[in-house]
Design a protein around this motif. Structure first.
Motif, PDB file in Angstrom:
ATOM      1  N   UNK A 148      -0.584 -14.631  -8.200  1.00 29.07           N
ATOM      2  CA  UNK A 148      -1.084 -13.567  -9.079  1.00 29.07           C
ATOM      3  C   UNK A 148      -1.785 -12.477  -8.270  1.00 29.07           C
ATOM      4  N   UNK A 149      -2.613 -12.889  -7.336  1.00 31.82           N
ATOM      5  CA  UNK A 149      -3.335 -11.915  -6.495  1.00 31.82           C
ATOM      6  C   UNK A 149      -2.373 -11.109  -5.642  1.00 31.82           C
ATOM      7  N   UNK A 150      -1.331 -11.763  -5.117  1.00 35.49           N
ATOM      8  CA  UNK A 150      -0.341 -11.041  -4.309  1.00 35.49           C
ATOM      9  C   UNK A 150       0.334  -9.955  -5.149  1.00 35.49           C
ATOM     10  N   UNK A 151       0.732 -10.299  -6.365  1.00 36.40           N
ATOM     11  CA  UNK A 151       1.396  -9.299  -7.202  1.00 36.40           C
ATOM     12  C   UNK A 151       0.426  -8.203  -7.643  1.00 36.40           C
ATOM     13  N   UNK A 152      -0.859  -8.510  -7.776  1.00 37.20           N
ATOM     14  CA  UNK A 152      -1.848  -7.460  -8.045  1.00 37.20           C
ATOM     15  C   UNK A 152      -1.909  -6.484  -6.875  1.00 37.20           C
ATOM     16  N   UNK A 153      -1.887  -7.011  -5.647  1.00 36.85           N
ATOM     17  CA  UNK A 153      -1.912  -6.149  -4.461  1.00 36.85           C
ATOM     18  C   UNK A 153      -0.625  -5.334  -4.343  1.00 36.85           C
ATOM     19  N   UNK A 154       0.497  -5.924  -4.718  1.00 34.31           N
ATOM     20  CA  UNK A 154       1.771  -5.186  -4.702  1.00 34.31           C
ATOM     21  C   UNK A 154       1.712  -4.042  -5.715  1.00 34.31           C
ATOM     22  N   UNK A 155       1.237  -4.333  -6.927  1.00 34.57           N
ATOM     23  CA  UNK A 155       1.158  -3.304  -7.969  1.00 34.57           C
ATOM     24  C   UNK A 155       0.149  -2.215  -7.626  1.00 34.57           C
ATOM     25  N   UNK A 156      -0.877  -2.562  -6.848  1.00 34.03           N
ATOM     26  CA  UNK A 156      -1.885  -1.576  -6.432  1.00 34.03           C
ATOM     27  C   UNK A 156      -1.402  -0.747  -5.246  1.00 34.03           C
ATOM     28  N   UNK A 157      -0.235  -1.103  -4.679  1.00 34.61           N
ATOM     29  CA  UNK A 157       0.300  -0.357  -3.549  1.00 34.61           C
ATOM     30  C   UNK A 157      -0.282  -0.774  -2.210  1.00 34.61           C
ATOM     31  N   UNK A 158      -1.024  -1.864  -2.176  1.00 33.25           N
ATOM     32  CA  UNK A 158      -1.634  -2.332  -0.934  1.00 33.25           C
ATOM     33  C   UNK A 158      -0.647  -3.112  -0.067  1.00 33.25           C
ATOM     34  N   UNK A 159       0.339  -3.737  -0.699  1.00 31.92           N
ATOM     35  CA  UNK A 159       1.378  -4.474   0.016  1.00 31.92           C
ATOM     36  C   UNK A 159       2.710  -3.896  -0.417  1.00 31.92           C
TER      37      UNK A 159
ATOM     38  N   UNK B 174       8.618  -9.141   1.261  1.00 33.71           N
ATOM     39  CA  UNK B 174       7.354  -8.482   1.578  1.00 33.71           C
ATOM     40  C   UNK B 174       7.395  -7.992   3.017  1.00 33.71           C
ATOM     41  N   UNK B 175       7.008  -6.735   3.236  1.00 36.14           N
ATOM     42  CA  UNK B 175       7.006  -6.180   4.589  1.00 36.14           C
ATOM     43  C   UNK B 175       5.831  -6.742   5.382  1.00 36.14           C
TER      44      UNK B 175
END
Length: 97
Positions: free
Chosen positions: A46-57, A68-69
Protein backbone atom coordinates in the motif's frame (compact mmCIF):
# COMPACT_ATOMS: atom_id res chain seq x y z
CA UNK A 1 13.97 -41.91 -22.55
CA UNK A 2 16.52 -40.37 -24.86
CA UNK A 3 19.92 -41.80 -25.64
CA UNK A 4 22.29 -41.62 -22.74
CA UNK A 5 19.54 -42.25 -20.18
CA UNK A 6 18.49 -38.61 -19.87
CA UNK A 7 14.88 -37.54 -19.96
CA UNK A 8 14.65 -34.71 -22.47
CA UNK A 9 17.88 -32.89 -23.32
CA UNK A 10 15.96 -29.71 -24.09
CA UNK A 11 14.40 -29.77 -20.64
CA UNK A 12 17.78 -30.37 -19.04
CA UNK A 13 19.11 -27.21 -20.70
CA UNK A 14 16.05 -25.29 -19.57
CA UNK A 15 16.47 -26.49 -15.99
CA UNK A 16 20.15 -25.57 -16.06
CA UNK A 17 19.27 -22.06 -17.25
CA UNK A 18 16.68 -21.65 -14.47
CA UNK A 19 19.27 -22.48 -11.84
CA UNK A 20 21.94 -20.06 -13.10
CA UNK A 21 23.92 -18.37 -10.37
CA UNK A 22 25.25 -15.61 -12.62
CA UNK A 23 21.93 -13.76 -12.82
CA UNK A 24 21.96 -9.96 -12.86
CA UNK A 25 21.74 -8.47 -9.37
CA UNK A 26 19.20 -5.76 -8.49
CA UNK A 27 22.12 -3.32 -8.35
CA UNK A 28 22.74 -3.76 -12.09
CA UNK A 29 19.13 -3.80 -13.27
CA UNK A 30 17.21 -0.82 -14.62
CA UNK A 31 13.84 -2.05 -13.36
CA UNK A 32 12.58 -4.51 -10.77
CA UNK A 33 9.22 -6.09 -10.05
CA UNK A 34 6.90 -4.58 -7.47
CA UNK A 35 7.71 -7.44 -5.08
CA UNK A 36 11.45 -6.82 -5.48
CA UNK A 37 10.90 -3.09 -4.83
CA UNK A 38 8.98 -3.92 -1.65
CA UNK A 39 11.89 -6.01 -0.44
CA UNK A 40 14.49 -3.41 -1.40
CA UNK A 41 12.65 -0.59 0.41
CA UNK A 42 11.31 -2.64 3.30
CA UNK A 43 7.81 -1.16 2.99
CA UNK A 44 4.34 -2.55 2.36
CA UNK A 45 2.48 -2.74 -0.94
CA UNK A 46 0.00 0.00 0.00
CA UNK A 47 2.79 2.43 0.90
CA UNK A 48 4.64 1.65 -2.33
CA UNK A 49 1.57 2.45 -4.41
CA UNK A 50 1.05 5.66 -2.41
CA UNK A 51 4.60 6.69 -3.34
CA UNK A 52 3.97 5.75 -6.98
CA UNK A 53 0.77 7.83 -7.05
CA UNK A 54 2.60 10.75 -5.40
CA UNK A 55 5.22 10.63 -8.16
CA UNK A 56 8.04 9.74 -5.77
CA UNK A 57 8.70 6.37 -7.44
CA UNK A 58 8.58 5.96 -11.19
CA UNK A 59 7.25 2.86 -12.89
CA UNK A 60 6.64 1.58 -16.38
CA UNK A 61 3.96 -0.79 -17.56
CA UNK A 62 4.62 -3.55 -20.05
CA UNK A 63 1.25 -5.06 -20.83
CA UNK A 64 -0.26 -5.91 -17.45
CA UNK A 65 3.11 -5.96 -15.72
CA UNK A 66 4.32 -2.96 -13.69
CA UNK A 67 8.08 -2.52 -13.26
CA UNK A 68 9.67 -0.10 -10.82
CA UNK A 69 12.68 1.95 -11.93
CA UNK A 70 15.67 1.21 -9.71
CA UNK A 71 16.97 4.79 -10.10
CA UNK A 72 13.84 6.15 -8.40
CA UNK A 73 14.24 3.62 -5.57
CA UNK A 74 17.86 4.74 -5.07
CA UNK A 75 16.85 8.41 -5.12
CA UNK A 76 14.10 7.83 -2.57
CA UNK A 77 16.47 5.85 -0.34
CA UNK A 78 19.14 8.55 -0.46
CA UNK A 79 16.94 11.66 -0.25
CA UNK A 80 14.11 10.29 1.84
CA UNK A 81 10.47 11.25 1.63
CA UNK A 82 8.42 13.50 3.84
CA UNK A 83 5.00 12.14 4.54
CA UNK A 84 2.33 14.64 3.56
CA UNK A 85 0.05 15.75 6.40
CA UNK A 86 -2.97 13.59 7.02
CA UNK A 87 -6.32 14.73 5.73
CA UNK A 88 -8.02 17.18 8.05
CA UNK A 89 -11.80 17.37 8.09
CA UNK A 90 -13.17 20.90 7.61
CA UNK A 91 -14.87 20.84 11.01
CA UNK A 92 -11.47 20.19 12.65
CA UNK A 93 -10.04 23.46 11.32
CA UNK A 94 -9.93 26.42 13.62
CA UNK A 95 -9.88 29.80 11.97
CA UNK A 96 -8.55 32.80 13.86
CA UNK A 97 -10.10 35.77 12.14
Amino acid sequence: MFKGGSANPLMEGWIMNCNRTDQVSNRDRLTVTVNDALTMLGIGRTRLYELINAGEIHTIKLGRRRLVQVASIRRLASEGYETPPRYVKPEQLTMNL
